[in-house]
Structure formats: structure tokens, C-alpha cells
Design a protein around this motif. Sequence first.
Motif, PDB file in Angstrom:
ATOM      1  N   GLY A   1       1.034  -1.124   0.051  1.00 21.82           N
ATOM      2  CA  GLY A   1      -0.050   0.212   0.115  1.00 21.82           C
ATOM      3  C   GLY A   1       0.813   1.151  -0.079  1.00 21.82           C
ATOM      4  N   GLY A   2       1.895   1.292   0.957  1.00 19.40           N
ATOM      5  CA  GLY A   2       2.708   2.464   0.808  1.00 19.40           C
ATOM      6  C   GLY A   2       3.586   2.756  -0.687  1.00 19.40           C
ATOM      7  N   ALA A   3       3.961   1.532  -1.026  1.00 23.75           N
ATOM      8  CA  ALA A   3       4.660   1.600  -2.618  1.00 23.75           C
ATOM      9  C   ALA A   3       3.324   2.109  -3.587  1.00 23.75           C
ATOM     10  CB  ALA A   3       4.838  -0.034  -2.937  1.00 23.75           C
ATOM     11  N   SER A   4       2.286   1.674  -3.338  1.00 22.73           N
ATOM     12  CA  SER A   4       1.248   2.162  -4.231  1.00 22.73           C
ATOM     13  C   SER A   4       1.033   3.625  -3.999  1.00 22.73           C
ATOM     14  CB  SER A   4      -0.037   1.439  -3.976  1.00 22.73           C
ATOM     15  OG  SER A   4      -0.066   0.115  -4.214  1.00 22.73           O
ATOM     16  N   VAL A   5       1.214   4.064  -2.902  1.00 23.59           N
ATOM     17  CA  VAL A   5       0.715   5.585  -2.564  1.00 23.59           C
ATOM     18  C   VAL A   5       1.880   6.394  -3.257  1.00 23.59           C
ATOM     19  CG1 VAL A   5       0.634   7.458  -0.829  1.00 23.59           C
ATOM     20  CG2 VAL A   5      -0.510   5.486  -0.455  1.00 23.59           C
ATOM     21  N   GLY A   6       3.385   5.894  -2.860  1.00 21.21           N
ATOM     22  CA  GLY A   6       4.462   6.501  -3.975  1.00 21.21           C
ATOM     23  C   GLY A   6       4.206   6.469  -5.372  1.00 21.21           C
ATOM     24  N   ALA A   7       3.972   5.300  -5.780  1.00 23.73           N
ATOM     25  CA  ALA A   7       3.674   5.373  -7.318  1.00 23.73           C
ATOM     26  C   ALA A   7       2.636   6.225  -7.593  1.00 23.73           C
ATOM     27  CB  ALA A   7       3.676   3.995  -7.788  1.00 23.73           C
ATOM     28  N   ILE A   8       1.807   6.421  -7.100  1.00 19.21           N
ATOM     29  CA  ILE A   8       0.444   7.058  -7.444  1.00 19.21           C
ATOM     30  C   ILE A   8       0.558   8.584  -7.464  1.00 19.21           C
ATOM     31  CG2 ILE A   8      -1.049   7.443  -5.416  1.00 19.21           C
ATOM     32  CD1 ILE A   8      -2.588   5.680  -8.545  1.00 19.21           C
ATOM     33  N   ILE A   9       1.202   8.908  -6.572  1.00 23.30           N
ATOM     34  CA  ILE A   9       1.874  10.344  -6.429  1.00 23.30           C
ATOM     35  C   ILE A   9       2.827  10.552  -7.488  1.00 23.30           C
ATOM     36  CG2 ILE A   9       3.372  12.124  -5.036  1.00 23.30           C
ATOM     37  CD1 ILE A   9       2.176  10.584  -2.511  1.00 23.30           C
ATOM     38  N   PHE A  10       3.487   9.913  -7.963  1.00 23.11           N
ATOM     39  CA  PHE A  10       4.418   9.997  -9.009  1.00 23.11           C
ATOM     40  C   PHE A  10       3.414  10.213 -10.324  1.00 23.11           C
ATOM     41  CE2 PHE A  10       7.126   8.594 -12.651  1.00 23.11           C
ATOM     42  CZ  PHE A  10       8.406   9.360 -12.319  1.00 23.11           C
ATOM     43  N   ILE A  11       2.674   9.002 -10.556  1.00 26.54           N
ATOM     44  CA  ILE A  11       2.125   8.979 -11.753  1.00 26.54           C
ATOM     45  C   ILE A  11       1.093  10.495 -12.064  1.00 26.54           C
ATOM     46  CG2 ILE A  11       0.034   7.871 -12.963  1.00 26.54           C
ATOM     47  CD1 ILE A  11       1.152   5.306 -11.641  1.00 26.54           C
ATOM     48  N   VAL A  12       0.471  10.874 -10.719  1.00 35.18           N
ATOM     49  CA  VAL A  12      -0.401  11.841 -11.026  1.00 35.18           C
ATOM     50  C   VAL A  12       0.224  13.260 -10.945  1.00 35.18           C
ATOM     51  CG1 VAL A  12      -2.052  13.222  -9.502  1.00 35.18           C
ATOM     52  CG2 VAL A  12      -2.215  10.895  -9.347  1.00 35.18           C
ATOM     53  N   TYR A  13       1.513  13.506 -10.247  1.00 41.29           N
ATOM     54  CA  TYR A  13       2.062  14.623 -10.200  1.00 41.29           C
ATOM     55  C   TYR A  13       3.247  14.868 -11.242  1.00 41.29           C
ATOM     56  CZ  TYR A  13      -1.117  15.852  -6.391  1.00 41.29           C
ATOM     57  OH  TYR A  13      -2.066  15.990  -5.656  1.00 41.29           O
ATOM     58  N   PHE A  14       3.818  13.975 -11.523  1.00 40.16           N
ATOM     59  CA  PHE A  14       5.384  13.732 -12.200  1.00 40.16           C
ATOM     60  C   PHE A  14       5.310  13.184 -13.510  1.00 40.16           C
ATOM     61  CE2 PHE A  14       6.170  14.095  -7.549  1.00 40.16           C
ATOM     62  CZ  PHE A  14       6.728  15.323  -7.429  1.00 40.16           C
ATOM     63  N   MET A  15       4.224  12.402 -13.786  1.00 34.04           N
ATOM     64  CA  MET A  15       4.364  11.533 -15.109  1.00 34.04           C
ATOM     65  C   MET A  15       4.417  12.527 -16.380  1.00 34.04           C
ATOM     66  SD  MET A  15       4.334   8.457 -16.499  1.00 34.04           S
ATOM     67  CE  MET A  15       3.655   7.338 -15.190  1.00 34.04           C
ATOM     68  N   GLY A  16       5.293  12.445 -17.068  1.00 38.96           N
ATOM     69  CA  GLY A  16       5.177  13.398 -18.297  1.00 38.96           C
ATOM     70  C   GLY A  16       6.569  14.585 -18.166  1.00 38.96           C
ATOM     71  N   THR A  17       6.658  14.743 -16.685  1.00 32.56           N
ATOM     72  CA  THR A  17       7.870  15.770 -16.542  1.00 32.56           C
ATOM     73  C   THR A  17       9.077  15.421 -16.074  1.00 32.56           C
ATOM     74  OG1 THR A  17       6.799  16.242 -14.412  1.00 32.56           O
ATOM     75  CG2 THR A  17       6.162  17.555 -16.084  1.00 32.56           C
ATOM     76  N   VAL A  18       8.851  14.110 -15.446  1.00 27.23           N
ATOM     77  CA  VAL A  18       9.865  13.487 -14.690  1.00 27.23           C
ATOM     78  C   VAL A  18      10.174  12.011 -15.428  1.00 27.23           C
ATOM     79  CG1 VAL A  18      10.991  12.312 -12.784  1.00 27.23           C
ATOM     80  CG2 VAL A  18       9.725  14.340 -12.694  1.00 27.23           C
ATOM     81  N   SER A  19      11.402  11.638 -15.898  1.00 27.91           N
ATOM     82  CA  SER A  19      11.504  10.265 -16.445  1.00 27.91           C
ATOM     83  C   SER A  19      10.829   9.110 -15.743  1.00 27.91           C
ATOM     84  CB  SER A  19      13.112   9.924 -16.638  1.00 27.91           C
ATOM     85  OG  SER A  19      13.107   8.667 -16.971  1.00 27.91           O
ATOM     86  N   ILE A  20      10.122   8.291 -16.500  1.00 24.80           N
ATOM     87  CA  ILE A  20       9.382   6.970 -15.823  1.00 24.80           C
ATOM     88  C   ILE A  20      10.475   6.175 -15.158  1.00 24.80           C
ATOM     89  CG2 ILE A  20       9.847   5.403 -17.931  1.00 24.80           C
ATOM     90  CD1 ILE A  20       6.660   5.785 -15.713  1.00 24.80           C
TER      91      ILE A  20
END
Length: 346
Positions: free
Chosen positions: A112-131
Motif C-alpha cells: 500500500g505504501g509503494a502504491s501511494v508513492g507510485a500513484i503520487i508519481f503518476i499523478v504529479y510527475f508523469m510526463g515531466t520526470v523520467s519514468i
Amino acid sequence: MSRFFSVRNKSGSISFQLDKKALITLVILTLFSLSIFILSLSIGSSFVTPIAVIKQLIGYGSGENDFILHTLRIPRALVAFMVGSALAVSGLILQGIIRNPLASPDIIGITGGASVGAIIFIVYFMGTVSINWLPLAAILGAAIVSIIMYVLSWEKGVTPIRLVLIGIGIAAAMKAIVTMFIVISETAVTTKAYLWMTGSLYGANWQDVYLMLPWILIFIPLTFLFARIVNVKELGDDIATGLGVKVQLHRFFLLFFSVALAGSAVAFAGGISFVGLIAPHIARMLIGRSFGGLIWTSALIGGVIVTIADGVARTAFLPMDIPAGVFTAGIGAPFFIYLLYRNRNM
């Protein structure tokens, strides 16, 4: 006749015993895993015979199936197997240090913690930071949640029962946070996040293989170095301390290994559930409770489970590609209920 045989170098600096039953089981599981891997490469919208797959893998293929195998199927199958192995060993570690058969990274909040970290990345950083930074975001989320769980569980040390109870509560909180991010996000991001949460290997490529491989090659062998310590810890913290084991320090390191493995798996495959619960139990049924043998056996079983689930997911409902997590949950949920029933008087 002894059920063990000894391995020792001339100086005696390296000495250990191998269980013959465990070794035979590992050989059989390895051959079975290779068979499942080859079968997963054969099936799909275009069937490739297993003989053609083997020829392609050893470099004697005709080249006719290069794109299908090397671009589409081989990297996906490799990622599926590595994800399953990582989740299985992560669950095995948790069950060993918590001494609870119901422990797994998704049940006590690490996933669940990993999911929160990944979902924050997808929502706020996807497209501006390398995958390429997605695995780090997932592992960081898992690490932060694990630290919170560890701190809340601490009272003159961390006891297994407090760790698992607090972990279950944190897991529920993490699911709520992920749901909140999905609700407030844009539709395109929500669709991607929801697919990822379910646990999908769609679009896995060679870059994913290269990024996932170091986590497997580093943390699974490191876990093996702690095998004897975990065997002693299963006797109880008091006995382990009396035998000279630094219980809290070793528990912290093993929890870190579990977080790293679960976080990397979640980063590349999303929320594939119950593998970390099922695989260690199947391994114990096959070879017993020796932690050293369980590491490799659980890794193979976990890899096979996710490979089969992904194979079914991408072929059973063609042309649709169903998330593999749907099938692991379909197997794992009844198994979890069975474990709850079996251990109801503990």
C-alpha cells in the motif's frame, strides 16, 4: 541414510548442509518454471510452437517470430517472473520475522505504501520526470510507510503481534489515500492509475527488465545470508537473544529487504496481491520450514504464479488484456480465508 549432505571447502571456512529433499524439489521446480516460461512465450494472439521458442532462445530461430518474442513476450514474461519472485520472498521474510502465517506485503501495508508513492508519481510527475524514477518513488513510499509502522509498533522493541496489527490498519489507510488520489485526478491519469493498481504487466519492455533485475540480484541473495538467523528467531525473541542474535537489528535489516523487494515489484507491475501470502505456504508444504531452502523455493513458486496469471490474463479474453492481479486475487482471496479459518484458534 542421512537426509542431508555436507558441502565444505578444504580450509573449512565455508561449510553448510543441504537437504536432499529440498534440493530435488528445487531441481524439479526449476524445470517446471522453465516449462511454464516457454509455454507463456508460445501462447498469445499468434501461437508459436514451444520448439520454435526454444530455437529462438538459443539463437537458432528462423527470425520469423523475432518481433513477437523478443519485443513483446520475452520481456513481459521475465518481468512477470521477477515480480512474482520478489513478492514471494518479501512475503516469506515478513512471515519469518513476524512469525504470523497471515503476513504478506499487501496485507500489512508495505504494498500500500509503494502504491501511494507510485500513484503520487503518476499523478504529479508523469510526463515531466523520467519514468525510470517510478521504482524509486514506489520504494520510497513503501519505506516511509514501513518506518511509520515500525515507530508505531515500538515499545522497548518491536513485537510481531503489534507490527502486524498496526500494519493492517496502515494498509487500510493507504488504500483510502490511493482512492482519494484517483477521485481527484484527471480521467486519463485515473484510468492509468486504476489499471496499474489492479496489477498489470501490459507494455513491459526490456528497459523494465534491466531496471528490475538489480533488485532481484541484490536483495534475494542478501536474504539468504540471514537464513540461519531467521531459523533461530522462529524459536522466539527471548531464545534468539539468549543465543546471541541481535533481534531488533536483524529484524530491521530483514524488513528493509522485504520493503525493497515489494516496492520494486509494485513499481513494475502495480498492485498484484496475495502472491507474497500464497507462495511461502506452498513452499513449506513442499520442503518444510528451513528458511534457506524456502527462499529459492518461494521465489520459483512466486515467479510461476505470476507468469501463469499473466499468461491467462493476456490470452483468455482476447483481444482484451486483463490485469494479472485479477487472477492472483481470485486465487489468493479464498486461500486467505482458508488460512484465517485454519488459524482461528491461534
